[in-house]
Design a protein around this motif. Structure first.
Motif, PDB file in Angstrom:
ATOM      1  N   GLY A  24      21.625   3.234  17.322  1.00  0.00           N
ATOM      2  CA  GLY A  24      20.938   3.050  18.593  1.00  0.00           C
ATOM      3  C   GLY A  24      19.431   2.899  18.490  1.00  0.00           C
ATOM      4  N   GLY A  58      28.896   9.194  23.742  1.00  0.00           N
ATOM      5  CA  GLY A  58      27.454   9.200  23.926  1.00  0.00           C
ATOM      6  C   GLY A  58      26.882  10.591  23.794  1.00  0.00           C
ATOM      7  N   THR A 101      21.883   8.032  24.093  1.00  0.00           N
ATOM      8  CA  THR A 101      22.456   6.820  23.510  1.00  0.00           C
ATOM      9  C   THR A 101      23.971   6.845  23.652  1.00  0.00           C
ATOM     10  OG1 THR A 101      22.381   5.325  21.605  1.00  0.00           O
ATOM     11  CG2 THR A 101      22.670   7.666  21.129  1.00  0.00           C
ATOM     12  N   LEU A 102      24.538   5.678  23.579  1.00  0.00           N
ATOM     13  CA  LEU A 102      25.987   5.522  23.576  1.00  0.00           C
ATOM     14  C   LEU A 102      26.429   5.051  22.199  1.00  0.00           C
ATOM     15  CD1 LEU A 102      26.526   3.702  26.987  1.00  0.00           C
ATOM     16  CD2 LEU A 102      27.235   6.033  26.423  1.00  0.00           C
ATOM     17  N   PRO A 104      28.392   2.673  19.619  1.00  0.00           N
ATOM     18  CA  PRO A 104      28.522   1.212  19.689  1.00  0.00           C
ATOM     19  C   PRO A 104      29.757   0.721  20.450  1.00  0.00           C
ATOM     20  CG  PRO A 104      27.804   1.852  17.499  1.00  0.00           C
ATOM     21  CD  PRO A 104      28.110   3.130  18.251  1.00  0.00           C
ATOM     22  N   ARG A 107      29.002   0.601  24.253  1.00  0.00           N
ATOM     23  CA  ARG A 107      27.858  -0.149  24.774  1.00  0.00           C
ATOM     24  C   ARG A 107      28.325  -1.439  25.432  1.00  0.00           C
ATOM     25  NH1 ARG A 107      24.561   0.863  19.323  1.00  0.00           N
ATOM     26  NH2 ARG A 107      24.239   3.089  19.648  1.00  0.00           N
ATOM     27  N   GLY A 108      27.538  -1.912  26.385  1.00  0.00           N
ATOM     28  CA  GLY A 108      27.853  -3.164  27.042  1.00  0.00           C
ATOM     29  C   GLY A 108      29.029  -3.082  28.001  1.00  0.00           C
ATOM     30  N   ARG A 109      29.409  -1.874  28.384  1.00  0.00           N
ATOM     31  CA  ARG A 109      30.558  -1.682  29.274  1.00  0.00           C
ATOM     32  C   ARG A 109      30.146  -1.033  30.600  1.00  0.00           C
ATOM     33  NH1 ARG A 109      34.747   1.064  25.186  1.00  0.00           N
ATOM     34  NH2 ARG A 109      36.105   0.983  26.993  1.00  0.00           N
ATOM     35  N   GLY A 112      26.165   3.129  30.648  1.00  0.00           N
ATOM     36  CA  GLY A 112      24.868   3.779  30.436  1.00  0.00           C
ATOM     37  C   GLY A 112      24.316   4.447  31.680  1.00  0.00           C
ATOM     38  N   TRP A 141      12.810  -1.845  24.943  1.00  0.00           N
ATOM     39  CA  TRP A 141      14.183  -1.409  25.236  1.00  0.00           C
ATOM     40  C   TRP A 141      14.505  -1.734  26.692  1.00  0.00           C
ATOM     41  CZ3 TRP A 141      13.549   4.155  22.903  1.00  0.00           C
ATOM     42  CH2 TRP A 141      13.355   4.050  21.513  1.00  0.00           C
ATOM     43  N   GLY A 143      17.237  -2.760  28.282  1.00  0.00           N
ATOM     44  CA  GLY A 143      18.449  -2.177  28.853  1.00  0.00           C
ATOM     45  C   GLY A 143      18.232  -0.739  29.284  1.00  0.00           C
TER      46      GLY A 143
END
Length: 183
Positions: A24, A58, A101-102, A104, A107-109, A112, A141, A143
């Motif tokens: 991350g 996370g 952090t999440l 990997p 992430r992108g789901r 967050g 950063w 996101g």
């Protein structure tokens, strides 16, 4: 919270935390296992793990500060700082989010923002004297910054070249704040 369950982090989680940290954050932005161990021991209520289907999804870490000014000093944010130097859970009025952090795979789901909001809610409900939340984010950063803005944070100052001060392309740190509303 999107199928994620929160619990306090334990020392048994350190390997998973460090694995998330390594994917991350850039190498020069990563904390050591000792730093996380001290955070877990000093403030278990502010050291949280998210799980889904027995997988660690996370982590979130925070500490409580008793600030004397309106904007924290740059030294408060130094990598590797010892939580025990400033953490004042009974006297402090400022929750500092030191890391989130999440893993990997998560992430992108769109997890967050709900994860971050749930962690803030859990920690702030457990400490009734808190008045505000602060955090530091790297200007690149995007996101993370979107998550923080969506959760009510606003920029209050910049720390020029904070991320990578010995590198030619050092990036600014953005200090953000959000008041805590009690309803």
């Amino acid at each position: 919270m999107s199928g994620l369950a929160l619990r306090s982090a334990t020392l048994a989680d350190l390997d998973a935390i460090i694995a998330m940290e390594s994917t991350g954050f850039a190498a020069h932005h990563q904390e050591s296992p000792d730093v996380y161990a001290r955070r877990i021991e000093a403030f278990p209520e502010g050291s949280l793990i998210a799980e889904r289907d027995a997988c660690i999804a996370g982590c979130f870490f925070s500490e409580v500060w008793q600030l004397t000014g309106s904007v924290p000093d740059e030294s408060h944010f130094q990598l590797g700082h010892d939580i025990r130097a400033r953490h004042r859970p009974r006297q402090g009025r400022t929750l500092y989010v030191s890391s989130m952090t999440l893993a990997p795979a998560f992430r992108g789901r769109q997890l967050g923002q709900p994860f971050f909001a749930a962690c803030l809610d859990r920690v702030t409900r457990s400490l009734c004297g808190l008045e505000e939340i602060v955090l530091l984010v790297n200007e690149s950063w995007r996101g993370a910054r979107q998550i923080y803005v969506a959760t009510g944070f606003e920029e209050i100052s910049r720390l020029p070249g904070f991320f990578g001060p010995t590198e030619p392309n050092a990036e600014d740190g953005i200090v953000m704040r959000r008041p805590i509303s009690r309803s």
